[in-house]
Design a protein around this motif. Structure first.
Motif, PDB file in Angstrom:
ATOM      1  N   GLY A  64      -4.656  -9.157  -8.851  1.00 26.98           N
ATOM      2  CA  GLY A  64      -6.010  -9.480  -8.444  1.00 26.98           C
ATOM      3  C   GLY A  64      -6.088 -10.238  -7.140  1.00 26.98           C
ATOM      4  N   LEU A  65      -4.948 -10.675  -6.617  1.00 26.63           N
ATOM      5  CA  LEU A  65      -4.933 -11.352  -5.323  1.00 26.63           C
ATOM      6  C   LEU A  65      -5.513 -10.467  -4.227  1.00 26.63           C
ATOM      7  N   ALA A  66      -5.423  -9.153  -4.415  1.00 20.00           N
ATOM      8  CA  ALA A  66      -5.987  -8.237  -3.419  1.00 20.00           C
ATOM      9  C   ALA A  66      -7.500  -8.372  -3.344  1.00 20.00           C
ATOM     10  N   GLY A  67      -8.102  -8.896  -4.402  1.00 25.73           N
ATOM     11  CA  GLY A  67      -9.541  -9.083  -4.409  1.00 25.73           C
ATOM     12  C   GLY A  67     -10.027 -10.169  -3.471  1.00 25.73           C
ATOM     13  N   MET A  68      -9.109 -10.939  -2.898  1.00 24.83           N
ATOM     14  CA  MET A  68      -9.481 -11.982  -1.931  1.00 24.83           C
ATOM     15  C   MET A  68      -9.890 -11.388  -0.594  1.00 24.83           C
ATOM     16  N   LEU A  69      -9.495 -10.159  -0.319  1.00 17.95           N
ATOM     17  CA  LEU A  69      -9.687  -9.581   1.009  1.00 17.95           C
ATOM     18  C   LEU A  69     -11.150  -9.249   1.285  1.00 17.95           C
ATOM     19  N   ASP A  70     -11.505  -9.289   2.556  1.00 17.53           N
ATOM     20  CA  ASP A  70     -12.838  -8.901   3.003  1.00 17.53           C
ATOM     21  C   ASP A  70     -13.075  -7.442   2.598  1.00 17.53           C
ATOM     22  N   GLN A  71     -14.091  -7.210   1.788  1.00 21.02           N
ATOM     23  CA  GLN A  71     -14.319  -5.876   1.223  1.00 21.02           C
ATOM     24  C   GLN A  71     -14.893  -4.875   2.231  1.00 21.02           C
ATOM     25  N   GLU A  72     -15.296  -5.349   3.396  1.00 21.46           N
ATOM     26  CA  GLU A  72     -15.889  -4.452   4.387  1.00 21.46           C
ATOM     27  C   GLU A  72     -14.854  -3.627   5.136  1.00 21.46           C
ATOM     28  N   LEU A  73     -13.612  -4.139   5.194  1.00 21.20           N
ATOM     29  CA  LEU A  73     -12.571  -3.411   5.913  1.00 21.20           C
ATOM     30  C   LEU A  73     -11.283  -3.477   5.109  1.00 21.20           C
ATOM     31  N   LEU A  74     -11.053  -2.449   4.299  1.00 17.42           N
ATOM     32  CA  LEU A  74      -9.882  -2.369   3.445  1.00 17.42           C
ATOM     33  C   LEU A  74      -9.207  -1.018   3.624  1.00 17.42           C
ATOM     34  N   PHE A  75      -7.882  -1.019   3.460  1.00 14.35           N
ATOM     35  CA  PHE A  75      -7.155   0.252   3.449  1.00 14.35           C
ATOM     36  C   PHE A  75      -6.089   0.156   2.371  1.00 14.35           C
ATOM     37  N   GLU A  76      -6.108   1.094   1.429  1.00 14.34           N
ATOM     38  CA  GLU A  76      -5.130   1.125   0.352  1.00 14.34           C
ATOM     39  C   GLU A  76      -4.217   2.332   0.493  1.00 14.34           C
ATOM     40  N   LEU A  77      -2.943   2.128   0.173  1.00 16.93           N
ATOM     41  CA  LEU A  77      -1.973   3.215   0.257  1.00 16.93           C
ATOM     42  C   LEU A  77      -0.981   3.071  -0.891  1.00 16.93           C
ATOM     43  N   GLY A  78      -0.947   4.068  -1.784  1.00 15.97           N
ATOM     44  CA  GLY A  78      -0.011   4.045  -2.901  1.00 15.97           C
ATOM     45  C   GLY A  78       1.420   4.223  -2.430  1.00 15.97           C
ATOM     46  N   TYR A  79       2.340   3.608  -3.132  1.00  9.84           N
ATOM     47  CA  TYR A  79       3.752   3.710  -2.757  1.00  9.84           C
ATOM     48  C   TYR A  79       4.252   5.155  -2.762  1.00  9.84           C
ATOM     49  N   LYS A  80       3.681   5.963  -3.640  1.00  9.28           N
ATOM     50  CA  LYS A  80       4.155   7.338  -3.762  1.00  9.28           C
ATOM     51  C   LYS A  80       3.870   8.159  -2.505  1.00  9.28           C
ATOM     52  N   GLY A  81       2.960   7.683  -1.662  1.00 11.86           N
ATOM     53  CA  GLY A  81       2.654   8.407  -0.433  1.00 11.86           C
ATOM     54  C   GLY A  81       3.466   7.962   0.762  1.00 11.86           C
ATOM     55  N   ILE A  82       4.433   7.060   0.547  1.00 10.30           N
ATOM     56  CA  ILE A  82       5.228   6.506   1.654  1.00 10.30           C
ATOM     57  C   ILE A  82       6.652   7.038   1.579  1.00 10.30           C
ATOM     58  N   PRO A  83       7.174   7.604   2.653  1.00 10.30           N
ATOM     59  CA  PRO A  83       8.555   8.122   2.645  1.00 10.30           C
ATOM     60  C   PRO A  83       9.564   7.045   2.263  1.00 10.30           C
ATOM     61  N   HIS A  84      10.501   7.413   1.398  1.00 13.16           N
ATOM     62  CA  HIS A  84      11.635   6.570   0.987  1.00 13.16           C
ATOM     63  C   HIS A  84      11.235   5.376   0.117  1.00 13.16           C
ATOM     64  N   PHE A  85       9.946   5.209  -0.178  1.00 12.66           N
ATOM     65  CA  PHE A  85       9.498   4.006  -0.860  1.00 12.66           C
ATOM     66  C   PHE A  85       9.722   4.102  -2.364  1.00 12.66           C
ATOM     67  N   PRO A  86      10.221   3.031  -3.006  1.00 13.41           N
ATOM     68  CA  PRO A  86      10.398   3.042  -4.461  1.00 13.41           C
ATOM     69  C   PRO A  86       9.061   2.919  -5.171  1.00 13.41           C
ATOM     70  N   HIS A  87       9.002   3.382  -6.416  1.00  6.46           N
ATOM     71  CA  HIS A  87       7.760   3.369  -7.189  1.00  6.46           C
ATOM     72  C   HIS A  87       7.872   2.383  -8.345  1.00  6.46           C
ATOM     73  N   SER A  88       6.808   1.621  -8.581  1.00  5.81           N
ATOM     74  CA  SER A  88       6.771   0.659  -9.676  1.00  5.81           C
ATOM     75  C   SER A  88       6.362   1.346 -10.969  1.00  5.81           C
ATOM     76  N   THR A  89       7.013   0.950 -12.077  1.00  6.68           N
ATOM     77  CA  THR A  89       6.703   1.546 -13.383  1.00  6.68           C
ATOM     78  C   THR A  89       6.274   0.498 -14.405  1.00  6.68           C
ATOM     79  N   VAL A  90       6.107  -0.760 -13.987  1.00  9.16           N
ATOM     80  CA  VAL A  90       5.813  -1.848 -14.926  1.00  9.16           C
ATOM     81  C   VAL A  90       4.318  -1.967 -15.162  1.00  9.16           C
ATOM     82  N   VAL A  91       3.920  -2.159 -16.428  1.00 11.60           N
ATOM     83  CA  VAL A  91       2.519  -2.368 -16.772  1.00 11.60           C
ATOM     84  C   VAL A  91       2.008  -3.613 -16.054  1.00 11.60           C
TER      85      VAL A  91
END
Length: 313
Positions: A39-66
């Motif tokens: 929820g720390l991401a909720g601190m950011l200014d909501q008018e200018l945000l960019f989200e990118l999932g790890y699965k869309g990044i080359p070579h990046f590991p993926h999280s599997t933890v709840v």
């Protein structure tokens, strides 16, 4: 021959950079969210945000933890609109990733221009003076897997990032630790419910929680909290010259007392369910970690936000 870690990190960083809106292309601070702290991401200014999932990044590991979403969130934080990147969900060694893969995101952050990271985690309290819901600022660590050979810097040194033998005696930036205490006092968070401590974090590989004997052993070595993350990231961050502030949220109290013997008078006449209750008293579970993280999120979010404003130019 496979690509070097530097080449892979550069490819990942370039991929991310090309997708970012221009105003978010030069983040100054990276924030790594631990279990239940996304929820720390909720601190950011909501008018200018960019989200990118790890699965869309080359070579990046993926999280599997709840409780770990597995994405980068870029945005502006605080009154001074500091550009930051929040890592919502980290990857862990216990998920089956190599220790080098676990720390790969830190090298990507370096190449994105990050000069300071705030690393958070959920940890078990070993120090009896710590209560559930307290926050501990790391001033040192014990790297159990690292001492046994699972160091993320093992293998050919990536000279583009740093020296072969980095000094970790000053891994946790004193200036940043000084400022977090000042920010904490400014917010007047001091209370019996949520104190701010400093201490030693011990990294263990997991995923099983520690036994009673292991907890006593770790406490005897000088550890104040125990967890399954953070330290490998710190090692790599310091190797490539990133300043570090790390904080643990104490989400449970580790059980240090020996369990009752099978011939103890206190277990006489107790049925199976009762015996399970006796032995399970105080035991940690992942749901407890997430619940405590949610309860403490507001205070921790405010503290991070204030700290970012206080260190901004």
């Amino acid at each position: 021959m496979s690509e070097s870690a530097y080449a892979q990190a550069a490819e990942s960083a370039n991929h991310i950079h090309d997708l970012l809106p221009e105003k978010l292309r030069n983040p100054h601070v990276g924030i790594v969210c631990g279990s239940g702290l996304g929820g720390l991401a909720g601190m950011l200014d909501q008018e200018l945000l960019f989200e990118l999932g790890y699965k869309g990044i080359p070579h990046f590991p993926h999280s599997t933890v709840v409780g770990h979403a597995g994405k980068f969130v870029f945005g502006l934080l605080g009154e001074k609109k500091t550009p930051v990147v929040v890592m919502v969900g980290r990857v862990h060694y216990f998920e089956g990733h190599s220790i080098q893969k676990v720390t790969f995101p830190m090298r990507v952050m370096k190449l994105l221009g990050i000069h300071t990271v705030i690393v958070t985690n959920a940890a078990g309290g070993l120090n009896n003076e710590f209560s559930v819901g307290d926050i501990m600022v790391l001033n040192d660590h014990i790297n159990f897997p690292g001492l046994a050979g699972q160091n993320p810097l093992r293998g050919p040194n990536e000279e583009e990032f740093g020296t072969r033998f980095p000094n970790l005696s000053e891994a946790y930036d004193l200036s940043l630790r000084k400022q977090i205490h000042l920010s904490y006092k400014k917010l007047q968070l001091t209370s019996e419910k949520r104190k701010l401590h400093e201490g030693v974090y011990v990294f263990v590989s997991g995923p099983s929680f520690e036994t009673r004997a292991e907890c006593r052993f770790l406490r005897a070595l000088g550890a104040d909290v125990v967890g399954m993350s953070t330290v490998p990231e710190i090692v790599v961050a310091r190797h490539c010259g990133i300043r570090v502030l790390a904080m643990s949220l104490v989400t449970n109290r580790a059980v240090l007392e020996p369990g009752p013997r099978g011939d103890s008078p206190i277990v006489e006449g107790i049925d199976e369910e009762g015996l399970r209750d006796i032995l399970g008293a105080g035991a940690a579970n992942h749901e407890e970690v997430l619940e405590t993280g949610a309860a403490a999120a507001k205070d921790l979010q405010g503290l991070v936000r204030q700290f970012i404003d206080d260190i901004a130019p």
